[in-house]
Design an enzyme around this catalytic site. Structure first.
Site: not given
Length: 419
Positions: A27-28, A138
């Site tokens: 995502g980053m 996570d």
């Protein structure tokens, strides 16, 4: 782990790391295979230029500071970083192996004794992280790499100091991946405790043993509802009988009902010893099993190149590489899991984000799937297979692994060339 050649716009090096190929993207940003001046392979993560701003730099700098405080034989080591560079980057130990999610999707669930060995190894690793005052927050199969020397935990981008309430994310967001997220974490309870990592480990071990998660649904919102609903029990179907008591306890709705990580290690040892094996023997069998499964199939790290694209009138040799698919450093060639995608959340609804989120409930935008850290499709364009730093800069010697990768690329290119 599949490696694809660099794209024309990729930098040839970052800091003292020469970039050799693409591992995946999340995502980053993009994750590259790099090599240090001394020939040490590294997974080099770079923030996407489109999201480089003061907030993303701040989050990235926080991840770097967290990684500097973490150590242990089952943790991918921190090698270097520069959050202030034009392209902020972070280098960690490169683990040459698939993640747990990819392994199970490709080869099926692990035998119960090997699942117990994995649980003992990871529980001990997480216990060391907690001793350092941190929570992972996570943990999931995509963040568990099955390397040649045993499993390792990666991606502490969402890690938080257990005694700190400071966060760079918005105050009403949820952090984590819903299919492995503890109910109290999904509900935005603060402060979080070590029990959230116990739950996530239980969800990961359930997946290792059965191929499914405690709660699965069509959307992240629905998964959040199932996770936080006290009347909805986790799906423990197909769980081997010897693991059922342990996984039932680890996935308890109430944090105080879950065992400690030390108790998890002890119960995993009991499962192993009840099958007439010692823990050290089971750990060796786990590593041998995952490595052997890799050898039986196509090499996980072998690049796969279609026929070359026309060579442009330049000194840069190019060809077309296939898009790398789903996987985290960090497993790039399977199809996406049927489990929900991960999205960022704000108050009132409930969709999570794998990389960037924090504490509450309502989707704003979608990220790649929860297995995204290293495995989202790479752009399908002509990548550069031979890029060198400008004249006058250092030239790196390649490690044996890098040379083998380059040889496979050259052999594949030559086999498909019309001349």
């Amino acid at each position: 782990m599949q490696i694809t050649p660099l794209n024309p716009e990729d930098p040839p090096s970052l800091g003292d790391f020469e970039l050799l190929g693409r591992i995946g993207q999340g995502g980053m940003g993009q994750v590259f295979l790099g090599e240090s001046l001394g020939g040490e392979p590294a997974a080099v993560k770079v923030i996407k230029p489109s999201i480089v701003d003061s907030e993303s730099r701040g989050r990235f700098a926080q991840e770097i500071e967290v990684l500097k405080t973490i150590w242990g034989p089952r943790i991918a080591a921190f090698l270097g970083a520069d959050p202030e560079a034009e392209q902020p980057w972070l280098a960690t130990e490169y683990v040459d192996g698939p993640d747990l999610a990819r392994h199970v999707k490709t080869h099926g669930p692990l035998p119960s004794v090997l699942t117990a060995a994995l649980g003992a190894v990871l529980a001990e690793a997480l216990s060391a992280v907690h001793t350092q005052g941190l929570l992972h927050r996570d943990l999931k199969p995509a963040n568990i790499l099955l390397g040649p020397n045993g499993p390792k935990v990666i991606d502490f981008g969402l890690a938080a100091f257990t005694e700190s309430h400071v966060s760079l994310t918005a105050p009403h967001q949820i952090v984590g991946t819903p299919i492995c997220m503890a109910p109290e974490q999904a509900a935005g309870v603060k402060p979080l405790t070590a029990a959230v990592d116990v739950y996530a480990l239980g969800a990961s071990l359930l997946f290792a043993a059965t191929g499914h998660y405690p709660h699965e649904a069509a959307t992240p919102y629905m998964v959040f509802h199932l996770v936080t609903d006290p009347d909805t029990a986790p799906d423990l179907s197909d769980t081997p009988g010897e693991l059922l008591p342990l996984l039932t306890a680890m996935l308890a709705q109430n944090a105080q009902d879950r065992p400690s990580l030390t108790e998890v290690v002890q119960q995993c040892r009991s499962v192993i010893e009840n099958q007439g094996m010692k823990i050290a023997q089971a750990r060796r069998r786990l590593t041998a099993h995952t490595a052997g499964q890799r050898r039986k199939g196509a090499p996980a790290d072998a690049p796969s190149l279609p026929p070359p694209a026309p060579v442009p009138a330049s000194n840069t040799e190019t060809n077309t590489a296939p898009a790398a698919q789903d996987v985290s450093a960090p497993s790039l060639s399977d199809s996406p899991a049927p489990s929900p995608t991960v999205v960022e959340i704000v108050p009132d609804l409930s969709d999570p984000s794998v990389q960037d989120s924090s504490e509450s409930t309502a989707p704003t935008r979608e990220d790649p799937s929860d297995e995204s850290c290293r495995a989202q499709p790479a752009p399908d364009r002509a990548p550069t297979v031979s890029r060198r730093p400008p004249p006058g800069t250092h030239t790196l010697r390649h490690s044996p692994q890098a040379r083998r990768t380059a040889e496979r690329l050259r052999a594949t290119y030559a086999a498909s060339a019309p001349f």
